[in-house]
Motif scaffolding. Structure first.
Motif, PDB file in Angstrom:
ATOM      1  N   UNK A 158       0.821  -1.214   0.000  1.00 44.79           N
ATOM      2  CA  UNK A 158       0.000   0.000   0.000  1.00 44.79           C
ATOM      3  C   UNK A 158       0.855   1.265   0.000  1.00 44.79           C
ATOM      4  N   UNK A 159       2.155   1.108   0.275  1.00 44.75           N
ATOM      5  CA  UNK A 159       3.075   2.247   0.208  1.00 44.75           C
ATOM      6  C   UNK A 159       4.406   1.762  -0.360  1.00 44.75           C
ATOM      7  N   UNK A 160       4.835   2.393  -1.452  1.00 45.08           N
ATOM      8  CA  UNK A 160       6.079   2.023  -2.095  1.00 45.08           C
ATOM      9  C   UNK A 160       6.960   3.261  -2.222  1.00 45.08           C
ATOM     10  N   UNK A 161       8.157   3.090  -2.763  1.00 42.47           N
ATOM     11  CA  UNK A 161       9.036   4.235  -3.009  1.00 42.47           C
ATOM     12  C   UNK A 161       8.439   5.189  -4.033  1.00 42.47           C
ATOM     13  N   UNK A 162       7.492   4.678  -4.836  1.00 42.97           N
ATOM     14  CA  UNK A 162       6.953   5.452  -5.954  1.00 42.97           C
ATOM     15  C   UNK A 162       5.504   5.874  -5.756  1.00 42.97           C
ATOM     16  N   UNK A 163       4.765   5.180  -4.889  1.00 43.50           N
ATOM     17  CA  UNK A 163       3.345   5.457  -4.684  1.00 43.50           C
ATOM     18  C   UNK A 163       3.015   5.426  -3.189  1.00 43.50           C
ATOM     19  N   UNK A 164       2.026   6.232  -2.795  1.00 43.85           N
ATOM     20  CA  UNK A 164       1.593   6.268  -1.392  1.00 43.85           C
ATOM     21  C   UNK A 164       0.091   5.990  -1.303  1.00 43.85           C
ATOM     22  N   UNK A 165      -0.322   5.524  -0.132  1.00 42.56           N
ATOM     23  CA  UNK A 165      -1.745   5.380   0.196  1.00 42.56           C
ATOM     24  C   UNK A 165      -2.538   4.571  -0.835  1.00 42.56           C
ATOM     25  N   UNK A 166      -1.993   3.435  -1.221  1.00 40.44           N
ATOM     26  CA  UNK A 166      -2.690   2.556  -2.147  1.00 40.44           C
ATOM     27  C   UNK A 166      -3.595   1.603  -1.370  1.00 40.44           C
ATOM     28  N   UNK A 167      -4.658   1.156  -2.027  1.00 43.75           N
ATOM     29  CA  UNK A 167      -5.551   0.190  -1.384  1.00 43.75           C
ATOM     30  C   UNK A 167      -6.238  -0.643  -2.448  1.00 43.75           C
ATOM     31  N   UNK A 168      -6.630  -1.850  -2.077  1.00 44.31           N
ATOM     32  CA  UNK A 168      -7.378  -2.702  -2.988  1.00 44.31           C
ATOM     33  C   UNK A 168      -8.703  -2.039  -3.353  1.00 44.31           C
ATOM     34  N   UNK A 169      -9.077  -2.167  -4.605  1.00 49.06           N
ATOM     35  CA  UNK A 169     -10.368  -1.634  -5.016  1.00 49.06           C
ATOM     36  C   UNK A 169     -10.312  -0.961  -6.372  1.00 49.06           C
ATOM     37  N   UNK A 170     -11.428  -0.397  -6.754  1.00 54.15           N
ATOM     38  CA  UNK A 170     -11.566   0.231  -8.074  1.00 54.15           C
ATOM     39  C   UNK A 170     -10.993   1.644  -8.024  1.00 54.15           C
ATOM     40  N   UNK A 171      -9.688   1.740  -7.840  1.00 55.65           N
ATOM     41  CA  UNK A 171      -9.061   3.047  -7.691  1.00 55.65           C
ATOM     42  C   UNK A 171      -7.709   3.147  -8.390  1.00 55.65           C
ATOM     43  N   UNK A 172      -7.476   2.274  -9.393  1.00 56.92           N
ATOM     44  CA  UNK A 172      -6.224   2.359 -10.147  1.00 56.92           C
ATOM     45  C   UNK A 172      -6.386   3.439 -11.212  1.00 56.92           C
ATOM     46  N   UNK A 173      -5.857   4.640 -10.907  1.00 56.28           N
ATOM     47  CA  UNK A 173      -6.044   5.805 -11.783  1.00 56.28           C
ATOM     48  C   UNK A 173      -4.828   5.934 -12.698  1.00 56.28           C
ATOM     49  N   UNK A 174      -4.954   5.456 -13.900  1.00 56.68           N
ATOM     50  CA  UNK A 174      -3.851   5.485 -14.858  1.00 56.68           C
ATOM     51  C   UNK A 174      -4.002   6.593 -15.898  1.00 56.68           C
ATOM     52  N   UNK A 175      -5.223   7.133 -16.026  1.00 53.85           N
ATOM     53  CA  UNK A 175      -5.472   8.180 -17.012  1.00 53.85           C
ATOM     54  C   UNK A 175      -6.648   9.033 -16.560  1.00 53.85           C
ATOM     55  N   UNK A 176      -6.539  10.336 -16.815  1.00 53.96           N
ATOM     56  CA  UNK A 176      -7.633  11.245 -16.474  1.00 53.96           C
ATOM     57  C   UNK A 176      -8.816  11.057 -17.410  1.00 53.96           C
ATOM     58  N   UNK A 177      -8.604  10.371 -18.527  1.00 55.25           N
ATOM     59  CA  UNK A 177      -9.644  10.243 -19.550  1.00 55.25           C
ATOM     60  C   UNK A 177     -10.283   8.861 -19.578  1.00 55.25           C
ATOM     61  N   UNK A 178      -9.895   7.995 -18.625  1.00 52.54           N
ATOM     62  CA  UNK A 178     -10.431   6.634 -18.599  1.00 52.54           C
ATOM     63  C   UNK A 178     -10.963   6.323 -17.209  1.00 52.54           C
ATOM     64  N   UNK A 179     -11.871   5.355 -17.147  1.00 56.27           N
ATOM     65  CA  UNK A 179     -12.363   4.912 -15.848  1.00 56.27           C
ATOM     66  C   UNK A 179     -11.248   4.211 -15.074  1.00 56.27           C
ATOM     67  N   UNK A 180     -11.274   4.393 -13.756  1.00 55.38           N
ATOM     68  CA  UNK A 180     -10.302   3.709 -12.914  1.00 55.38           C
ATOM     69  C   UNK A 180     -10.403   2.202 -13.084  1.00 55.38           C
ATOM     70  N   UNK A 181      -9.237   1.538 -13.003  1.00 55.33           N
ATOM     71  CA  UNK A 181      -9.214   0.088 -12.980  1.00 55.33           C
ATOM     72  C   UNK A 181      -9.119  -0.418 -11.557  1.00 55.33           C
ATOM     73  N   UNK A 182      -9.046  -1.738 -11.409  1.00 54.63           N
ATOM     74  CA  UNK A 182      -8.875  -2.351 -10.095  1.00 54.63           C
ATOM     75  C   UNK A 182      -7.421  -2.226  -9.660  1.00 54.63           C
ATOM     76  N   UNK A 183      -7.219  -1.791  -8.435  1.00 51.67           N
ATOM     77  CA  UNK A 183      -5.889  -1.810  -7.818  1.00 51.67           C
ATOM     78  C   UNK A 183      -5.780  -3.064  -6.958  1.00 51.67           C
ATOM     79  N   UNK A 184      -4.808  -3.903  -7.264  1.00 50.18           N
ATOM     80  CA  UNK A 184      -4.540  -5.099  -6.473  1.00 50.18           C
ATOM     81  C   UNK A 184      -3.268  -4.881  -5.669  1.00 50.18           C
TER      82      UNK A 184
END
Length: 266
Positions: free
Chosen positions: A80-106
């Motif tokens: 949930x916390x890496x050198x590159x990302x903070x405050x990650x959690x499982x769920x439909x919150x993988x934000x890879x693009x402002x123009x697309x729907x969020x994917x699943x974050x595992x």
């Protein structure tokens, strides 16, 4: 400032004129790869999984704007916390693009995707990630498990000739296969002596000091910052052959090696 000057001097000493111009274009002007049409043809409107993202390289107006052409994308991060990302959690919150729907974050380890069903995705992406994995064959076998028949896998790994690994040798295929056969875990520290000796700190300006780097390496299982292995295109191609993947395209730039494979087995 001194590190930036050393980096420029290092580039000038290693690159020819055309390579240096390419570097400036990519870094300053964000040119798109002239090979992008290949990726676009393979990934248009497809659904995939990214390991260790999101990745700036795939963003709009960047070198390989893959996010623009795909349909859906889920992501995997080891914590949930890496050198590159903070405050990650499982769920439909993988934000890879402002123009697309969020994917699943595992939140799971890249070598164990047990929470994801087999034969789920059209493609798997990994950008500057596999070098952080102690047992790459084990990881790749998991990535292939969740990939559909005829699915596409895209790996991008750093070109060590122009980064902090430039003093290290390319890892052998036998070494990587032995790591798999010996069931090496992600807590493996076999490479730490080599890394502490040969890692060029002048090419890692984000590091506070050698002492900080050494301590981070000792805590690698928690942060996954180490580059366990060093790759080139020949090694990547050999790994694909070992895994019975069809290599359909490969190329290198000053910064990275790119390889695309197809899974032709069920």
């Amino acid at each position: 400032m001194m590190k930036k000057i050393k980096r420029i001097l290092f580039y000038l000493s290693k690159l020819d004129y055309k390579e240096f111009i390419f570097l400036i274009k990519v870094k300053l002007f964000k040119i798109k790869s002239d090979k992008f049409y290949i990726y676009e043809r393979l990934l248009l409107n497809k659904n995939g999984l990214e390991i260790g993202g999101p990745s700036n390289m795939f963003a709009s107006n960047n070198f390989l704007p893959i996010y623009n052409v795909i349909d859906e994308l889920d992501g995997v991060n080891f914590s949930s916390e890496t050198l590159w990302e903070k405050n990650l959690s499982n769920g439909k919150n993988y934000k890879f693009s402002a123009h697309k729907q969020n994917g699943m974050q595992f939140i799971c380890d890249a070598v164990d995707l047990n929470i994801i069903n087999s034969n789920t995705y059209d493609f798997v992406l990994s950008c500057n990630n596999l070098e952080h994995i102690a047992n790459p064959i084990k990881a790749l076998k998991e990535w292939l498990r969740v990939l559909k028949y005829k699915g596409i896998i895209i790996l991008i790994l750093p070109n060590n000739t122009i980064n902090f690994d430039h003093k290290r040798n390319i890892t052998s295929l036998d070494h990587i296969i032995n790591d798999f056969n010996n069931k090496v875990g992600e807590d493996d520290m076999n490479h730490i002596s080599e890394i502490l000796e040969l890692h060029d700190l002048n090419w890692d300006p984000e590091l506070e000091s050698y002492e900080y780097f050494a301590q981070r390496c000792r805590n690698n299982f928690d942060n996954r910052g180490m580059h366990h292995h060093v790759y080139d295109l020949n090694l990547l191609d050999d790994i694909f052959k070992f895994l019975k993947l069809e290599t359909i395209f490969k190329h290198s730039t000053v910064f990275d090696h790119f390889i695309i494979g197809r899974k032709n087995f069920k």
